[in-house]
Design a protein around this motif. Structure first.
Motif, PDB file in Angstrom:
ATOM      1  N   ILE A 135      39.933  34.829  44.470  1.00 37.15           N
ATOM      2  CA  ILE A 135      40.726  33.544  44.230  1.00 37.15           C
ATOM      3  C   ILE A 135      41.314  33.755  42.593  1.00 37.15           C
ATOM      4  CG2 ILE A 135      40.505  31.013  43.944  1.00 37.15           C
ATOM      5  CD1 ILE A 135      38.747  30.842  46.173  1.00 37.15           C
ATOM      6  N   PHE A 136      40.369  34.161  41.871  1.00 38.21           N
ATOM      7  CA  PHE A 136      40.784  34.329  40.472  1.00 38.21           C
ATOM      8  C   PHE A 136      42.087  35.186  40.152  1.00 38.21           C
ATOM      9  CE2 PHE A 136      40.508  36.574  36.388  1.00 38.21           C
ATOM     10  CZ  PHE A 136      40.266  35.422  35.282  1.00 38.21           C
ATOM     11  N   PHE A 137      42.115  36.209  40.846  1.00 38.23           N
ATOM     12  CA  PHE A 137      43.077  37.058  40.881  1.00 38.23           C
ATOM     13  C   PHE A 137      44.333  36.888  41.446  1.00 38.23           C
ATOM     14  CE2 PHE A 137      40.083  39.919  38.940  1.00 38.23           C
ATOM     15  CZ  PHE A 137      40.539  40.484  37.773  1.00 38.23           C
ATOM     16  N   LYS A 138      44.266  36.105  42.583  1.00 31.97           N
ATOM     17  CA  LYS A 138      45.438  35.341  43.301  1.00 31.97           C
ATOM     18  C   LYS A 138      45.743  34.323  42.290  1.00 31.97           C
ATOM     19  CE  LYS A 138      48.072  34.402  46.690  1.00 31.97           C
ATOM     20  NZ  LYS A 138      49.107  34.918  47.004  1.00 31.97           N
ATOM     21  N   MET A 139      45.210  33.512  41.576  1.00 32.42           N
ATOM     22  CA  MET A 139      45.702  32.641  40.943  1.00 32.42           C
ATOM     23  C   MET A 139      46.329  33.227  39.737  1.00 32.42           C
ATOM     24  SD  MET A 139      42.437  29.953  40.480  1.00 32.42           S
ATOM     25  CE  MET A 139      42.889  29.068  39.096  1.00 32.42           C
TER      26      MET A 139
END
Length: 185
Positions: A135-139
């Motif tokens: 999720i962090f990298f998708k954000m």
């Protein structure tokens, strides 16, 4: 922060690069936390200018961060953790961020991406481990896309300030996210 940026230039190991990206983001927020409210806007403009002047490097680094092994070593393109179903949050939770973005002409047609960024933020507060990292990298990807959609320097600055408003209001969750993702090292 400069030493982290420089280490990314000389980095050939993807997992090391990914850790460096996480550390760079954490350092950026520590710097912003140490600034007065008035100085934050200027610091954000300076950081944005550094990214703009080093656009090829930044694009290369962030592209690779989305297509590299997880910190546990799994290849993110073949075995990455799936992002869990996105959390629906009450509209008032995102209101300050969305109100700040509403006045940005370049982003008037970006409501889908903005809503997804908000949903990802709230979803990451409910997961741990590899899902949180994903999720962090998708954000990061969505943030970069929205920043690219800003056609003027003024719109970029407004977007950066809007994200700072959201970060400041939800500082506990942002700090928890960085602590969680950094602890995966």
């Amino acid at each position: 922060m400069f030493s982290l940026f420089w280490s990314q230039v000389n980095c050939s190991k993807r997992t090391v690069l990914k850790k460096s990206i996480i550390k760079s983001a954490a350092v950026k927020y520590k710097i912003l936390n140490g600034c007065s409210v008035l100085d934050r806007a200027r610091v954000m403009e300076i950081l944005d200018e550094v990214q703009l002047r080093n656009k090829l490097h930044v694009n290369h680094i962030y592209y690779n961060s989305s297509h590299m092994p997880t910190l546990s070593g799994a290849d993110s393109m073949t075995a990455s953790p799936r992002i869990p179903p996105l959390v629906k949050v009450p509209p008032q939770a995102d209101a300050p961020f969305k109100e700040a973005i509403a006045g940005i002409p370049s982003l008037t047609n970006s409501s889908t991406d903005i809503n997804e960024l908000c949903a990802l933020f709230w979803t990451q507060t409910r997961v741990r481990g590899p899902e949180r990292e994903a999720i962090f990298f998708k954000m990061i990807d969505l943030f970069a896309k929205l920043l690219r959609d800003c056609v003027s320097e003024e719109d970029r600055t407004k977007f950066l300030l809007a994200t700072e408003i959201g970060r400041e209001i939800n500082n506990y969750h942002v700090s928890d996210m960085f602590n969680s993702v950094q602890s995966m090292e």
